[in-house]
Scaffold this active site. Structure first.
Site, mmCIF file in Angstrom:
data_model
loop_
_atom_site.group_PDB
_atom_site.id
_atom_site.type_symbol
_atom_site.label_atom_id
_atom_site.label_comp_id
_atom_site.label_asym_id
_atom_site.label_seq_id
_atom_site.Cartn_x
_atom_site.Cartn_y
_atom_site.Cartn_z
ATOM 1 N N GLN A 189 0.663 -1.400 0.315
ATOM 2 C CA GLN A 189 -0.137 -0.032 0.292
ATOM 3 C C GLN A 189 1.174 1.920 0.016
ATOM 4 O O GLN A 189 1.211 1.927 -1.049
ATOM 5 C CB GLN A 189 -1.027 -0.117 1.456
ATOM 6 C CG GLN A 189 -1.476 -0.885 1.035
ATOM 7 C CD GLN A 189 -3.278 -1.088 2.616
ATOM 8 O OE1 GLN A 189 -2.751 -0.464 3.417
ATOM 9 N NE2 GLN A 189 -3.967 -2.208 2.085
ATOM 10 N N ASP A 190 1.555 1.655 1.183
ATOM 11 C CA ASP A 190 2.460 2.910 1.276
ATOM 12 C C ASP A 190 3.514 2.292 2.518
ATOM 13 O O ASP A 190 3.761 1.477 2.905
ATOM 14 C CB ASP A 190 1.955 3.869 1.481
ATOM 15 C CG ASP A 190 0.727 4.000 2.412
ATOM 16 O OD1 ASP A 190 0.632 2.857 3.503
ATOM 17 O OD2 ASP A 190 -0.047 4.681 3.334
ATOM 18 N N PRO A 191 5.131 2.816 2.330
ATOM 19 C CA PRO A 191 5.889 3.019 2.905
ATOM 20 C C PRO A 191 5.534 2.293 4.818
ATOM 21 O O PRO A 191 4.572 3.387 5.371
ATOM 22 C CB PRO A 191 7.006 3.930 3.544
ATOM 23 C CG PRO A 191 6.231 4.609 1.630
ATOM 24 C CD PRO A 191 4.608 4.225 0.908
ATOM 25 N N VAL A 195 1.836 3.517 -3.385
ATOM 26 C CA VAL A 195 2.241 4.693 -3.074
ATOM 27 C C VAL A 195 3.601 4.904 -2.788
ATOM 28 O O VAL A 195 4.273 4.194 -1.586
ATOM 29 C CB VAL A 195 1.330 6.376 -2.212
ATOM 30 C CG1 VAL A 195 1.957 6.827 -1.336
ATOM 31 C CG2 VAL A 195 0.043 5.310 -2.557
ATOM 32 N N ALA A 217 -0.446 6.380 5.685
ATOM 33 C CA ALA A 217 -1.453 6.937 3.867
ATOM 34 C C ALA A 217 -1.577 8.376 3.794
ATOM 35 O O ALA A 217 -2.385 8.970 3.120
ATOM 36 C CB ALA A 217 -3.123 6.634 4.401
#
Length: 227
Positions: free
Chosen positions: A67-69, A129, A138
């Site tokens: 999803q994101d880091p 992302v 997020a």
């Protein structure tokens, strides 16, 4: 992330694949520099933001979408799910990935959470992302990275080479329409996070299934073994 040409930041095959969004990449660089100028940090470090695209485009046989880091300082390294070798304890999602890795393949638990060997062997570890504010999950969604990473996924799907896409969780599953092509097989399961791993991630055998699919499509299997 420095203001340099894309061809100096990523592998040449990826530079060509991302040419349609080169202006968007530059715009994201400006966004990140503006964040720093405003006193806001971001993760991972600037030199690691595009790290997933520094391994050869033509070698990719497997895609694993995150999803994101990780928003915890010191954790994010530019590859989805991966952390630096000295990170202890492991993020719980990664610990669950390793539990499934051991159950699926029979290998001992890896000594650290560094997934660089997978990236070197043709596994694209891609977050949708590519940056995040520290301690603020997020926080960079909807800023423009999704356009870039979806371009990358479309470029992979447009090739003729066999590929397996491993989509963990509902967010990753929304990418399935981009991967519904003859040369790509999608493996879906719940996310390895503690909230959902017991609902179908454990026991899903993504690693052995991936290799069975690749061999069946005439491609070489991935060496999943980690130190």
């Amino acid at each position: 992330m420095t203001a340099r040409p894309l061809s100096e930041l990523v592998e040449q095959g990826w530079a060509a694949a991302l040419e349609p969004v080169v202006d968007q990449v530059a715009e994201m660089g400006r966004f990140l520099r503006a964040e720093i100028a405003a006193g806001r940090r971001y993760l991972p470090a600037g030199h690691s933001v595009l790290r997933a695209f520094t391994y050869p485009f033509d070698n990719v046989r497997v895609l694993i979408v995150g999803q994101d880091p990780y928003p915890t300082p010191g954790h994010a390294v530019g590859l989805s799910f991966s952390v630096a070798p000295d990170v202890r304890p492991l993020p719980r999602s990664l610990a669950n990935v390793f539990d499934e890795y051991t159950a699926d393949l029979g290998y001992p638990l890896p000594v650290c959470g560094d997934l660089t060997p997978w990236a070197q062997r043709g596994v694209l570890l891609l977050n949708r992302v590519l940056t995040v504010r520290p301690s603020n999950p997020a926080s960079h969604r909807g800023k423009g990275w999704e356009v870039i990473t979806e371009c990358a996924i479309r470029a992979l799907a447009a090739r003729s080479e066999p590929m397996v896409a491993i989509l963990w969780g509902r967010d990753a599953a929304t990418l399935k329409p981009l991967l519904t092509v003859d040369n790509c097989v999608v493996i879906e399961s719940p996310h390895p996070s503690p909230l959902s791993a017991s609902r179908g991630f454990f026991g899903s055998r993504p690693f052995s299934r991936t290799n069975e699919i690749l061999v069946g499509m005439g491609a070489g299997p991935i060496n999943w073994r980690l130190p």
